[in-house]
Scaffold this motif. Structure first.
Motif, PDB file in Angstrom:
ATOM      1  N   ILE A   1     -49.455  36.728  22.235  1.00  0.00           N
ATOM      2  CA  ILE A   1     -48.427  36.539  22.383  1.00  0.00           C
ATOM      3  C   ILE A   1     -48.076  37.490  23.653  1.00  0.00           C
ATOM      4  O   ILE A   1     -46.459  37.073  24.158  1.00  0.00           O
ATOM      5  CB  ILE A   1     -48.021  37.553  21.144  1.00  0.00           C
ATOM      6  N   THR A   2     -48.255  38.156  24.049  1.00  0.00           N
ATOM      7  CA  THR A   2     -47.812  39.072  25.344  1.00  0.00           C
ATOM      8  C   THR A   2     -47.544  37.739  26.559  1.00  0.00           C
ATOM      9  O   THR A   2     -46.551  37.975  26.665  1.00  0.00           O
ATOM     10  CB  THR A   2     -49.586  40.009  25.628  1.00  0.00           C
ATOM     11  N   ASP A   3     -48.282  36.914  26.506  1.00  0.00           N
ATOM     12  CA  ASP A   3     -48.055  36.460  28.088  1.00  0.00           C
ATOM     13  C   ASP A   3     -46.534  35.458  27.453  1.00  0.00           C
ATOM     14  O   ASP A   3     -45.597  34.362  28.491  1.00  0.00           O
ATOM     15  CB  ASP A   3     -49.323  34.680  27.917  1.00  0.00           C
TER      16      ASP A   3
ATOM     17  N   GLN B   1     -44.688  58.051  13.346  1.00  0.00           N
ATOM     18  CA  GLN B   1     -45.892  58.293  14.356  1.00  0.00           C
ATOM     19  C   GLN B   1     -46.467  56.621  13.655  1.00  0.00           C
ATOM     20  O   GLN B   1     -45.673  55.758  12.963  1.00  0.00           O
ATOM     21  CB  GLN B   1     -46.389  58.822  13.436  1.00  0.00           C
ATOM     22  N   ARG B   2     -47.227  56.402  15.025  1.00  0.00           N
ATOM     23  CA  ARG B   2     -48.613  55.197  14.073  1.00  0.00           C
ATOM     24  C   ARG B   2     -49.796  55.257  14.540  1.00  0.00           C
ATOM     25  O   ARG B   2     -50.093  56.629  15.483  1.00  0.00           O
ATOM     26  CB  ARG B   2     -47.709  54.042  15.136  1.00  0.00           C
ATOM     27  N   PHE B   3     -50.651  54.813  13.278  1.00  0.00           N
ATOM     28  CA  PHE B   3     -52.116  54.600  12.677  1.00  0.00           C
ATOM     29  C   PHE B   3     -52.066  53.927  13.509  1.00  0.00           C
ATOM     30  O   PHE B   3     -52.137  52.660  12.527  1.00  0.00           O
ATOM     31  CB  PHE B   3     -52.015  56.025  11.446  1.00  0.00           C
TER      32      PHE B   3
ATOM     33  N   ILE C   1     -47.715  48.741  23.449  1.00  0.00           N
ATOM     34  CA  ILE C   1     -47.143  47.825  22.494  1.00  0.00           C
ATOM     35  C   ILE C   1     -48.049  47.693  21.178  1.00  0.00           C
ATOM     36  O   ILE C   1     -49.236  47.733  21.151  1.00  0.00           O
ATOM     37  CB  ILE C   1     -47.014  46.160  22.864  1.00  0.00           C
ATOM     38  N   ILE C   2     -47.476  48.079  20.518  1.00  0.00           N
ATOM     39  CA  ILE C   2     -48.252  48.409  18.814  1.00  0.00           C
ATOM     40  C   ILE C   2     -47.675  46.950  17.817  1.00  0.00           C
ATOM     41  O   ILE C   2     -46.483  46.398  18.417  1.00  0.00           O
ATOM     42  CB  ILE C   2     -48.296  49.508  18.603  1.00  0.00           C
ATOM     43  N   GLY C   3     -47.863  47.351  16.762  1.00  0.00           N
ATOM     44  CA  GLY C   3     -47.652  46.118  16.104  1.00  0.00           C
ATOM     45  C   GLY C   3     -46.548  46.139  15.259  1.00  0.00           C
ATOM     46  O   GLY C   3     -46.419  45.595  14.110  1.00  0.00           O
ATOM     47  N   ARG C   4     -45.856  45.506  15.414  1.00  0.00           N
ATOM     48  CA  ARG C   4     -44.181  45.641  15.431  1.00  0.00           C
ATOM     49  C   ARG C   4     -43.032  44.788  16.199  1.00  0.00           C
ATOM     50  O   ARG C   4     -43.172  45.302  17.771  1.00  0.00           O
ATOM     51  CB  ARG C   4     -43.518  47.097  14.974  1.00  0.00           C
ATOM     52  N   TYR C   5     -42.589  43.394  16.333  1.00  0.00           N
ATOM     53  CA  TYR C   5     -42.033  43.056  17.025  1.00  0.00           C
ATOM     54  C   TYR C   5     -40.906  42.401  16.019  1.00  0.00           C
ATOM     55  O   TYR C   5     -41.312  42.687  15.110  1.00  0.00           O
ATOM     56  CB  TYR C   5     -42.819  41.227  16.872  1.00  0.00           C
ATOM     57  N   ILE C   6     -40.286  42.323  17.157  1.00  0.00           N
ATOM     58  CA  ILE C   6     -38.539  41.345  16.739  1.00  0.00           C
ATOM     59  C   ILE C   6     -39.102  40.197  17.520  1.00  0.00           C
ATOM     60  O   ILE C   6     -38.278  40.413  18.857  1.00  0.00           O
ATOM     61  CB  ILE C   6     -37.649  41.763  16.565  1.00  0.00           C
TER      62      ILE C   6
ATOM     63  N   VAL D   1     -45.636  41.894  11.461  1.00  0.00           N
ATOM     64  CA  VAL D   1     -46.136  43.027  11.404  1.00  0.00           C
ATOM     65  C   VAL D   1     -47.156  43.018  11.553  1.00  0.00           C
ATOM     66  O   VAL D   1     -47.896  42.491  10.677  1.00  0.00           O
ATOM     67  CB  VAL D   1     -45.896  43.722   9.826  1.00  0.00           C
ATOM     68  N   LEU D   2     -48.482  44.005  12.154  1.00  0.00           N
ATOM     69  CA  LEU D   2     -49.646  44.218  12.449  1.00  0.00           C
ATOM     70  C   LEU D   2     -50.278  45.048  11.160  1.00  0.00           C
ATOM     71  O   LEU D   2     -49.627  46.543  11.777  1.00  0.00           O
ATOM     72  CB  LEU D   2     -49.976  44.247  13.683  1.00  0.00           C
ATOM     73  N   ALA D   3     -50.820  44.550   9.619  1.00  0.00           N
ATOM     74  CA  ALA D   3     -50.894  45.247   9.195  1.00  0.00           C
ATOM     75  C   ALA D   3     -51.059  46.936   9.376  1.00  0.00           C
ATOM     76  O   ALA D   3     -51.453  48.208   8.948  1.00  0.00           O
ATOM     77  CB  ALA D   3     -51.379  44.595   7.691  1.00  0.00           C
TER      78      ALA D   3
END
Ligand code: G1P
Length: 279
Positions: A230-232, A251-253, A203-208, A127-129
């Motif tokens: 991380i994308t690479d 929604q994402r802010f 991409i937004i700040g949520r990954y698994i 999570v990117l807070a």
């Protein structure tokens, strides 16, 4: 089962200077709660109770926030102010918190690799807070992604459509649509200029991430901006068909900048604070 959630939180928050000069950007309040608390609540809702935080110099307020303040507890005990601490007490009871420090800022990929000793060899969420995600209609964004992971068993990135002129702020994907909200990723580029972007799916700040990502990050050369992206590293998983992009519900802010932060503040004030759901 995924149990762990990693919060890279060592960044300087330069877009929010001078507010972030002596205070972590993750501690900026959205109405009455710091950004990182919203992220931890979202993780816990998704069943991820082992919270791992990658911190850095000047970030000690994060550790103090997720701890008991005895003086404060003692002061408000038995008063109606106790209600303000109900939410944070619940997080302290139900989650474990562990920390490690990133001593050099070498990109998001490097930050995630720094968290490796806290994660070990299991799938985990990131999570990117400063991306605050909410869904008033049902499951939170991480919960949606955990469900998808249980189905696909591979890395998952949350995406949203952005203005084509804004691709240079995000990792951008392209892929084969396998459901109207799911893509199997075959290409991803970090912060491409609009003319080079493979799509407007950002991409937004949520990954698994599956744990093989750590070795792939180690093998990743510095990319955009001289940083380990991380994308690479994810692109290498995508080459084996192992990355899913998911258009989340909700929604994402972008709270890393003033505009998104104000929007989030207004949204949370209306939907959580005024309705008594803010603690
Ligand atoms: C990072 C990632 C980028 C992603 C973004 C989401 O960039 O590198 O791929 O789209 O987070 O918030 P940053 O915003 O840290 O520059």
């Amino acid at each position: 089962m995924i149990k762990k959630c990693l919060f890279p939180a060592a960044g300087y928050g330069t877009r929010f200077l001078p507010a972030t000069k002596a205070m972590p950007k993750e501690m900026l309040p959205v109405v009455n709660k710091p950004l990182i608390q919203y992220g931890v609540e979202e993780a816990l809702e998704a069943g991820l109770s082992e919270i791992s935080i990658v911190t850095g110099r000047g970030k000690r307020a994060l550790e103090d926030h997720f701890d008991i303040s005895y003086e404060l507890e003692n002061q408000i005990k038995g008063t109606d102010k106790e209600k303000y601490l109900v939410g944070i007490r619940r997080l302290l009871n139900e989650c474990s918190f562990s920390y490690t420090r990133q001593t050099e800022m070498k990109g998001l990929g490097h930050a995630i690799l720094t968290g490796r000793p806290l994660i070990g060899d299991e799938p985990f969420a990131v999570v990117l807070a400063d991306d605050l995600c909410v869904n008033l209609e049902g499951d939170g964004v991480l919960q949606q992604m955990v469900k998808l992971y249980n189905q696909f068993r591979c890395s998952i990135v949350a995406i949203q459509e952005v203005d084509p002129q804004e691709t240079n702020k995000y990792g951008v994907i392209s892929g084969e649509m396998i459901r109207d909200d799911i893509y199997r990723v075959n290409s991803m580029v970090e912060k491409p200029a609009p003319e080079d972007a493979p799509s407007n799916l950002a991409i937004i700040g949520r990954y698994i991430l599956t744990p093989d990502i750590f070795k792939l990050i180690e093998e990743t050369e510095p990319g955009k901006g001289g940083e380990i992206q991380i994308t690479d590293a994810l692109m290498k998983q995508a080459q084996n068909g192992c990355v899913i992009a998911y258009k989340f519900k909700g929604q994402r802010f972008d709270c890393g900048g003033a505009e998104g932060y104000i929007e989030a503040t207004n949204f949370c004030f209306e939907n959580f604070y005024k309705t008594g759901k803010a603690y």
